[in-house]
Enzyme design. Structure first.
Site, PDB file in Angstrom:
ATOM      1  N   GLU A  49      44.698  50.463  36.529  1.00 58.37           N
ATOM      2  CA  GLU A  49      43.895  49.685  37.479  1.00 58.37           C
ATOM      3  C   GLU A  49      42.867  50.568  38.182  1.00 58.37           C
ATOM      4  O   GLU A  49      41.698  50.183  38.315  1.00 58.37           O
ATOM      5  CB  GLU A  49      44.789  49.000  38.517  1.00 58.37           C
ATOM      6  CG  GLU A  49      45.659  47.882  37.961  1.00 58.37           C
ATOM      7  CD  GLU A  49      44.868  46.680  37.428  1.00 58.37           C
ATOM      8  OE1 GLU A  49      43.711  46.477  37.838  1.00 58.37           O
ATOM      9  OE2 GLU A  49      45.406  45.951  36.586  1.00 58.37           O
ATOM     10  N   ASN A  53      38.793  50.430  37.644  1.00 58.69           N
ATOM     11  CA  ASN A  53      37.899  50.228  38.787  1.00 58.69           C
ATOM     12  C   ASN A  53      36.807  51.299  38.833  1.00 58.69           C
ATOM     13  O   ASN A  53      35.635  50.995  39.088  1.00 58.69           O
ATOM     14  CB  ASN A  53      38.688  50.240  40.097  1.00 58.69           C
ATOM     15  CG  ASN A  53      39.389  48.924  40.357  1.00 58.69           C
ATOM     16  OD1 ASN A  53      39.198  47.957  39.643  1.00 58.69           O
ATOM     17  ND2 ASN A  53      40.220  48.911  41.391  1.00 58.69           N
ATOM     18  N   ARG A 108      37.148  39.304  36.570  1.00 58.50           N
ATOM     19  CA  ARG A 108      38.111  40.167  37.224  1.00 58.50           C
ATOM     20  C   ARG A 108      39.031  39.287  38.051  1.00 58.50           C
ATOM     21  O   ARG A 108      38.623  38.243  38.564  1.00 58.50           O
ATOM     22  CB  ARG A 108      37.408  41.180  38.141  1.00 58.50           C
ATOM     23  CG  ARG A 108      36.287  41.960  37.482  1.00 58.50           C
ATOM     24  CD  ARG A 108      36.748  42.793  36.335  1.00 58.50           C
ATOM     25  NE  ARG A 108      37.894  43.652  36.690  1.00 58.50           N
ATOM     26  CZ  ARG A 108      38.686  44.224  35.813  1.00 58.50           C
ATOM     27  NH1 ARG A 108      38.512  44.010  34.537  1.00 58.50           N
ATOM     28  NH2 ARG A 108      39.666  44.996  36.205  1.00 58.50           N
TER      29      ARG A 108
HETATM   30  N1  LIG Z   1      36.020  52.706  42.281  1.00 56.78           N
HETATM   31  C1  LIG Z   1      35.381  51.676  42.864  1.00 56.78           C
HETATM   32  N2  LIG Z   1      34.056  51.766  43.161  1.00 56.78           N
HETATM   33  C2  LIG Z   1      33.412  50.749  43.760  1.00 56.78           C
HETATM   34  N3  LIG Z   1      33.983  49.572  44.101  1.00 56.78           N
HETATM   35  C3  LIG Z   1      35.301  49.429  43.829  1.00 56.78           C
HETATM   36  C4  LIG Z   1      36.063  50.457  43.205  1.00 56.78           C
HETATM   37  N4  LIG Z   1      37.343  50.026  43.085  1.00 56.78           N
HETATM   38  C5  LIG Z   1      37.369  48.785  43.597  1.00 56.78           C
HETATM   39  N5  LIG Z   1      36.154  48.409  44.043  1.00 56.78           N
HETATM   40  C6  LIG Z   1      35.813  47.133  44.714  1.00 56.78           C
HETATM   41  O1  LIG Z   1      37.008  46.519  45.136  1.00 56.78           O
HETATM   42  C7  LIG Z   1      37.121  45.214  44.566  1.00 56.78           C
HETATM   43  C8  LIG Z   1      38.579  44.858  44.322  1.00 56.78           C
HETATM   44  O2  LIG Z   1      39.147  45.681  43.315  1.00 56.78           O
HETATM   45  P1  LIG Z   1      40.392  45.126  42.496  1.00 56.78           P
HETATM   46  O3  LIG Z   1      41.443  44.717  43.468  1.00 56.78           O
HETATM   47  O4  LIG Z   1      40.774  46.119  41.458  1.00 56.78           O
HETATM   48  O5  LIG Z   1      39.828  43.791  41.822  1.00 56.78           O
HETATM   49  P2  LIG Z   1      38.865  43.605  40.562  1.00 56.78           P
HETATM   50  O6  LIG Z   1      38.749  44.916  39.850  1.00 56.78           O
HETATM   51  O7  LIG Z   1      39.552  42.564  39.730  1.00 56.78           O
HETATM   52  O8  LIG Z   1      37.544  43.161  41.119  1.00 56.78           O
HETATM   53  C9  LIG Z   1      36.254  45.254  43.321  1.00 56.78           C
HETATM   54  O9  LIG Z   1      35.811  43.975  42.932  1.00 56.78           O
HETATM   55  C10 LIG Z   1      35.115  46.162  43.779  1.00 56.78           C
HETATM   56  O10 LIG Z   1      34.180  45.448  44.544  1.00 56.78           O
HETATM   57 MG   LIG Z   2      40.249  46.185  39.417  1.00 59.21          MG
END
Ligand SMILES: Nc1ncnc2c1ncn2[C@@H]1O[C@H](COP(=O)(O)OP(=O)(O)O)[C@@H](O)[C@H]1O
Ligand SMILES: [Mg+2]
Length: 153
Positions: A49, A53, A108
Site C-alpha cells: 500500500e 501510494n 482507488r
Molecule cells: N506518497 C504519497 N504522495 C502524495 N499523496 C499521497 C501519498 N500517499 C497517499 N497520498 C494521498 O492520500 C490519499 C489516500 O491514500 P490511500 O488511503 O492509500 O487511498 P488511495 O491510494 O486509494 O487513494 C491518496 O488518494 C492521496 O491523495
Molecule cells: Mg493507496
C-alpha cells in the site's frame, strides 16, 4: 532469545512492477525472525500500500523517479520506512481518513492508510507539499515462546 539487530535500504524506480519486488524484499529480509505466515502477509500488504501510494500519488507513475525503502529490526520489532520525493500531502489528516482518495478516476479505494493501520502496530506519515512523503511503520512480531504454545495446541 538471541538479540538481533539488522537494517537494509533499497532504492528502486517508481514502476508498478517494483511493488511486488519491495514487498518480497521486506519479507525475505525479516525471515531470520521466523515470522508467522500471517505476520508476513500483514507486513507485505502494508508495504504494498505504501509503495503503491509513493508510485501513483507521489510520483504520478513517473518511473524516472526513485522510491526509497528502509527496513530494520531490533529483537522482534520490525521498522519500515517508505519515502518518495514527489508531490507531498497537503492535508495528512484528510489523506488518512478511510475512503478518502484524491484519485477516484484511477479506481482507488481510499483505504490504503486504513489497511496499513490495521496490519501494523503504528503508522506515522511525514509529508511536505512539493517535497515528498515518508510513511513510517512498525510491528512487533510474536515471541517465539508464544508461537510454540500455539503449535502445541
Ligand atoms: N506518497 C504519497 N504522495 C502524495 N499523496 C499521497 C501519498 N500517499 C497517499 N497520498 C494521498 O492520500 C490519499 C489516500 O491514500 P490511500 O488511503 O492509500 O487511498 P488511495 O491510494 O486509494 O487513494 C491518496 O488518494 C492521496 O491523495
Ligand atoms: Mg493507496
Amino acid at each position: 532469545m538471541i538479540d538481533l539487530k539488522n537494517s537494509m535500504t533499497l532504492s528502486f524506480s517508481a514502476a508498478a512492477q517494483n511493488e511486488a519486488f519491495a514487498r518480497m524484499a521486506v519479507a525475505a529480509f525479516i525471515m531470520p525472525l521466523d515470522p508467522t505466515i500471517s505476520e508476513i502477509t500483514d507486513i507485505k500488504t502494508a508495504v504494498s500500500e505504501a509503495v503503491t501510494n509513493a508510485i501513483i500519488h507521489g510520483y504520478g507513475n513517473n518511473s524516472e523517479k526513485n522510491v526509497v525503502l528502509l527496513c530494520s529490526y531490533e529483537n522482534r520489532s520490525v521498522y519500515i520506512e517508505i519515502t518518495d520525493y514527489g508531490i507531498g500531502i497537503e492535508d495528512i489528516k484528510q489523506a488518512r481518513t478511510p475512503l478518502y482518495t484524491s484519485a477516484p478516476e484511477l479506481e482507488r479505494s481510499g483505504l490504503g492508510f486504513t489497511v496499513m493501520e490495521t496490519f501494523m502496530d503504528s503508522v506515522d506519515v511525514l509529508s511536505e507539499k512539493g517535497k515528498g512523503t515518508t510513511v513510517r511503520m512498525a510491528k512487533k512480531l510474536m515471541d517465539s515462546d508464544n508461537k510454540n504454545d500455539m503449535d502445541c495446541r
